[in-house]
Design a protein around this motif. Structure first.
Motif, PDB file in Angstrom:
ATOM      1  N   ALA A   1       0.829  -1.205   0.000  1.00 54.35           N
ATOM      2  CA  ALA A   1       0.000   0.000   0.000  1.00 54.35           C
ATOM      3  C   ALA A   1       0.860   1.251   0.000  1.00 54.35           C
ATOM      4  O   ALA A   1       0.536   2.239  -0.670  1.00 54.35           O
ATOM      5  N   VAL A   2       1.957   1.230   0.734  1.00 55.64           N
ATOM      6  CA  VAL A   2       2.851   2.387   0.777  1.00 55.64           C
ATOM      7  C   VAL A   2       3.490   2.619  -0.586  1.00 55.64           C
ATOM      8  O   VAL A   2       3.601   3.755  -1.064  1.00 55.64           O
ATOM      9  N   GLU A   3       3.885   1.539  -1.226  1.00 57.34           N
ATOM     10  CA  GLU A   3       4.517   1.663  -2.544  1.00 57.34           C
ATOM     11  C   GLU A   3       3.539   2.214  -3.581  1.00 57.34           C
ATOM     12  O   GLU A   3       3.959   2.840  -4.565  1.00 57.34           O
ATOM     13  N   ALA A   4       2.245   2.011  -3.357  1.00 58.37           N
ATOM     14  CA  ALA A   4       1.235   2.445  -4.327  1.00 58.37           C
ATOM     15  C   ALA A   4       0.581   3.763  -3.947  1.00 58.37           C
ATOM     16  O   ALA A   4      -0.434   4.133  -4.541  1.00 58.37           O
ATOM     17  N   LEU A   5       1.134   4.485  -2.978  1.00 53.33           N
ATOM     18  CA  LEU A   5       0.533   5.755  -2.583  1.00 53.33           C
ATOM     19  C   LEU A   5       0.424   6.680  -3.792  1.00 53.33           C
ATOM     20  O   LEU A   5       1.396   6.853  -4.528  1.00 53.33           O
ATOM     21  N   PRO A   6      -0.734   7.312  -3.990  1.00 49.54           N
ATOM     22  CA  PRO A   6      -0.904   8.168  -5.169  1.00 49.54           C
ATOM     23  C   PRO A   6      -0.205   9.512  -5.005  1.00 49.54           C
ATOM     24  O   PRO A   6      -0.004  10.005  -3.889  1.00 49.54           O
ATOM     25  N   GLY A   7       0.167  10.092  -6.125  1.00 55.16           N
ATOM     26  CA  GLY A   7       0.730  11.446  -6.115  1.00 55.16           C
ATOM     27  C   GLY A   7       2.164  11.464  -5.643  1.00 55.16           C
ATOM     28  O   GLY A   7       2.716  10.460  -5.187  1.00 55.16           O
ATOM     29  N   PRO A   8       2.808  12.605  -5.730  1.00 58.48           N
ATOM     30  CA  PRO A   8       4.200  12.726  -5.292  1.00 58.48           C
ATOM     31  C   PRO A   8       4.295  12.642  -3.780  1.00 58.48           C
ATOM     32  O   PRO A   8       3.409  13.093  -3.058  1.00 58.48           O
ATOM     33  N   ALA A   9       5.381  12.057  -3.293  1.00 53.17           N
ATOM     34  CA  ALA A   9       5.593  11.965  -1.857  1.00 53.17           C
ATOM     35  C   ALA A   9       5.887  13.347  -1.291  1.00 53.17           C
ATOM     36  O   ALA A   9       6.542  14.156  -1.938  1.00 53.17           O
ATOM     37  N   PRO A  10       5.412  13.638  -0.085  1.00 51.01           N
ATOM     38  CA  PRO A  10       5.750  14.919   0.537  1.00 51.01           C
ATOM     39  C   PRO A  10       7.257  15.068   0.678  1.00 51.01           C
ATOM     40  O   PRO A  10       7.992  14.084   0.756  1.00 51.01           O
ATOM     41  N   ALA A  11       7.715  16.296   0.710  1.00 50.34           N
ATOM     42  CA  ALA A  11       9.156  16.551   0.828  1.00 50.34           C
ATOM     43  C   ALA A  11       9.712  15.872   2.062  1.00 50.34           C
ATOM     44  O   ALA A  11       9.168  15.983   3.150  1.00 50.34           O
ATOM     45  N   GLY A  12      10.815  15.159   1.877  1.00 51.27           N
ATOM     46  CA  GLY A  12      11.479  14.527   3.005  1.00 51.27           C
ATOM     47  C   GLY A  12      10.909  13.189   3.408  1.00 51.27           C
ATOM     48  O   GLY A  12      11.350  12.606   4.387  1.00 51.27           O
ATOM     49  N   LEU A  13       9.915  12.662   2.679  1.00 54.18           N
ATOM     50  CA  LEU A  13       9.320  11.388   3.046  1.00 54.18           C
ATOM     51  C   LEU A  13      10.246  10.241   2.674  1.00 54.18           C
ATOM     52  O   LEU A  13      10.812  10.198   1.593  1.00 54.18           O
ATOM     53  N   CYS A  14      10.399   9.312   3.583  1.00 58.35           N
ATOM     54  CA  CYS A  14      11.212   8.118   3.342  1.00 58.35           C
ATOM     55  C   CYS A  14      10.473   6.930   3.910  1.00 58.35           C
ATOM     56  O   CYS A  14      10.085   6.954   5.086  1.00 58.35           O
ATOM     57  N   CYS A  15      10.236   5.909   3.108  1.00 55.70           N
ATOM     58  CA  CYS A  15       9.495   4.734   3.558  1.00 55.70           C
ATOM     59  C   CYS A  15      10.462   3.621   3.947  1.00 55.70           C
ATOM     60  O   CYS A  15      11.306   3.227   3.145  1.00 55.70           O
ATOM     61  N   ILE A  16      10.334   3.113   5.161  1.00 55.35           N
ATOM     62  CA  ILE A  16      11.182   2.021   5.618  1.00 55.35           C
ATOM     63  C   ILE A  16      10.329   1.003   6.359  1.00 55.35           C
ATOM     64  O   ILE A  16       9.445   1.369   7.123  1.00 55.35           O
ATOM     65  N   PRO A  17      10.564  -0.288   6.128  1.00 56.16           N
ATOM     66  CA  PRO A  17       9.818  -1.307   6.865  1.00 56.16           C
ATOM     67  C   PRO A  17      10.237  -1.318   8.326  1.00 56.16           C
ATOM     68  O   PRO A  17      11.389  -1.065   8.654  1.00 56.16           O
TER      69      PRO A  17
END
Length: 522
Positions: free
Chosen positions: A130-146
């Motif tokens: 679900a995180v990988e499929a988030l719509p639109g550009p990521a907010p500035a500074g966003l980093c996804c980590i498990p």
């Protein structure tokens, strides 16, 4: 004006000092026990491990991701000890936890992330796709980590080089950003400080009588202040044990009550109903439960009766995302003789009922619940005031106060129906209809009417039957006779298979209004 109440002493000057003290005083006592429905018992975490884990995660966030005071860290996942650890770690750093409602749609997550602009999004592996499929550009500074990449209960290490906050500063430090469960409008987040959380812990622990010998069963989602702050954090604040389920499951909950013997649990109307209607309900040993607490102003009478018949009091707590939420509470000794009431203001909580002009109403009159207390937030993100000039939060909920001082919620101010110049409060009608054996769930809403201005409409989920709707309306109207003034009676009855609800179980009245406008609504 209500005189200021004397606040309860805080368990500690800061969340960090509170956790460190428990780690010293109860190092080997179990703090968290992880449970997954249908799976073997998960690991236990004692208070010493919990403190070390928080230290390590704080160090990881600071050294690996440059988290600074004021940064936001979002969490997306099922209930997990890491969410609680993140809260403690971020308190050490002066940063804020933003728990995301995992039941929202991807577009709603994206709106929240765009609003609060987190430095990191921490998620469990369940939500990785679900995180990988988030719509639109990521907010500035966003980093996804498990979450598995973060340190897990390590040995002791060097305390991270955080900004050292004085006691007063720590209490005023924002630490939790919780988005309200409203169903309309732009996202709105209440900003809880460490002082808010610590005050709420003290209030909730006192009213519920929590002690270090208790075991609390947590099955409600921690993304909401109900699941996090009514019992979970208050239980930890006194050194008790928390059985933390990743999610609610009726079978697993009853099995846990029977075999692990918790003394308290928190439920909502939907889960109370699921438990009492479960095939194993009557055979489950409930004797360990001192009380079941419920976070709702309107509880299902059948479920209440089922618990009370088994000797388990169901205690109500009233509050909101902005109020801690522990504000008004119905204690165990009054659970049966005040059924339908929310009880009395908790220690240190001031409650006033005011009219539309802001004037305190006369005794027995209906007014908006206004609350002033140390667990009430002062502003919404980023800097919108949440309280009036006197520090009162205006809830939007309408209530009456009985001569004994207890409060009963009668509805939302925006949901009040004005029919022929008379005020009608939906909760009053709903409470009565729920007592009828044919009614499973109901919601009463207003609909425009050429003659009366508005009329009340009852939307009902009924027990299965072969009869048509016309056969149901008449007995329900007879039931209301002599119990409710005729001008308050619903002028229209609509049967549905299920009521539309938010992730927290609140009925979406806006969706019901749209349903009424549909041509085939009858």
């Amino acid at each position: 004006m209500t005189p200021r109440a004397t606040p309860l002493p805080l368990p500690a000057p800061s969340l960090d000092e509170w956790l460190q003290r428990l780690a010293r005083e109860r190092p080997q006592a179990i703090a968290l026990s992880t449970r997954e429905p249908g799976e073997p018992a998960g690991p236990d975490t004692d208070y010493a491990e919990l403190a070390r884990w928080a230290e390590a995660v704080a160090r990881h966030l600071q050294t690996q991701h440059a988290v600074q005071p004021g940064d936001r860290i979002a969490w997306l996942g099922l209930n997990h000890p890491l969410q609680i650890v993140l809260l403690f770690a971020l308190a050490r750093l002066g940063a804020l936890l933003v728990p995301l409602n995992h039941r929202l749609a991807a577009a709603e997550w994206a709106a929240v992330l765009a609003d609060c602009q987190p430095r990191l999004l921490v998620h469990d592996t369940h939500f990785a796709p679900a995180v990988e499929a988030l719509p639109g550009p990521a907010p500035a500074g966003l980093c996804c980590i498990p979450s598995r990449q973060l340190p897990q209960c390590p040995g002791s290490g060097v305390t991270p080089g955080r900004q050292h906050l004085g006691h007063d500063d720590a209490r005023d430090q924002p630490v939790l950003l919780v988005y309200t469960s409203g169903t309309t409008g732009a996202p709105k987040a209440a900003v809880h400080t460490q002082g808010n959380l610590l005050a709420n812990m003290a209030i909730a622990a006192r009213v519920q009588g929590l002690t270090a010998s208790d075991t609390v069963l947590t099955v409600l989602p921690l993304f909401h202040v109900g699941g996090l702050c009514i019992q979970t954090l208050p239980a930890l604040s006194v050194g008790a044990r928390v059985l933390l389920f990743s999610r609610f499951d009726a079978t697993a909950t009853l099995a846990c009550i029977a075999h692990e013997r918790p003394t308290f649990t928190l439920q909502v109307p939907a889960t109370l109903k699921a438990l009492t209607e479960h095939p194993q309900w009557s055979s489950t040993d409930l004797s360990s439960l001192r009380a079941v607490w419920a976070g709702s102003s309107l509880l299902p009478p059948a479920a209440l009766a089922a618990f009370h018949a088994r000797g388990v009091p169901v205690c109500n707590v009233y509050g909101s995302t902005e109020t801690g939420p522990f504000s008004i509470a119905l204690p165990a000794e009054h659970a049966q003789d005040h059924a339908g009431s929310c009880g009395w203001p908790a220690p240190g909580v001031e409650v006033e009922l005011r009219d539309a002009l802001g004037t305190v109403v006369a005794p027995g009159a209906v007014g908006e619940i206004c609350i002033r207390a140390p667990n009430v937030v002062r502003h919404y993100w980023p800097d919108r005031a949440a309280c009036d000039a006197d520090g009162f939060f205006h809830s939007g909920d309408l209530a009456q106060q009985a001569p004994d001082g207890s409060f009963t919620v009668v509805g939302r101010s925006k949901d009040m129906i004005i029919s022929g110049g008379e005020n009608i409060y939906p909760a009053e009608i709903e409470n009565l209809l729920l007592q009828h054996p044919l009614v499973v769930e109901c919601s009463v809403i207003g609909q425009a009417d050429a003659r009366w201005g508005e009329v009340a409409v009852a939307v009902l989920v009924l027990q299965p039957t072969e009869h048509d709707l016309a056969d149901w309306a008449e007995p329900l109207q007879r039931f209301l006779d002599r119990r409710l003034a005729r001008y308050k009676w619903p002028r229209r009855w609509l049967r549905v298979d299920a009521l539309p609800k938010t992730a927290l179980g609140k009925v979406q009245k806006a969706a019901l209004k749209r349903l009424l406008d549909a041509p085939a609504a009858e």
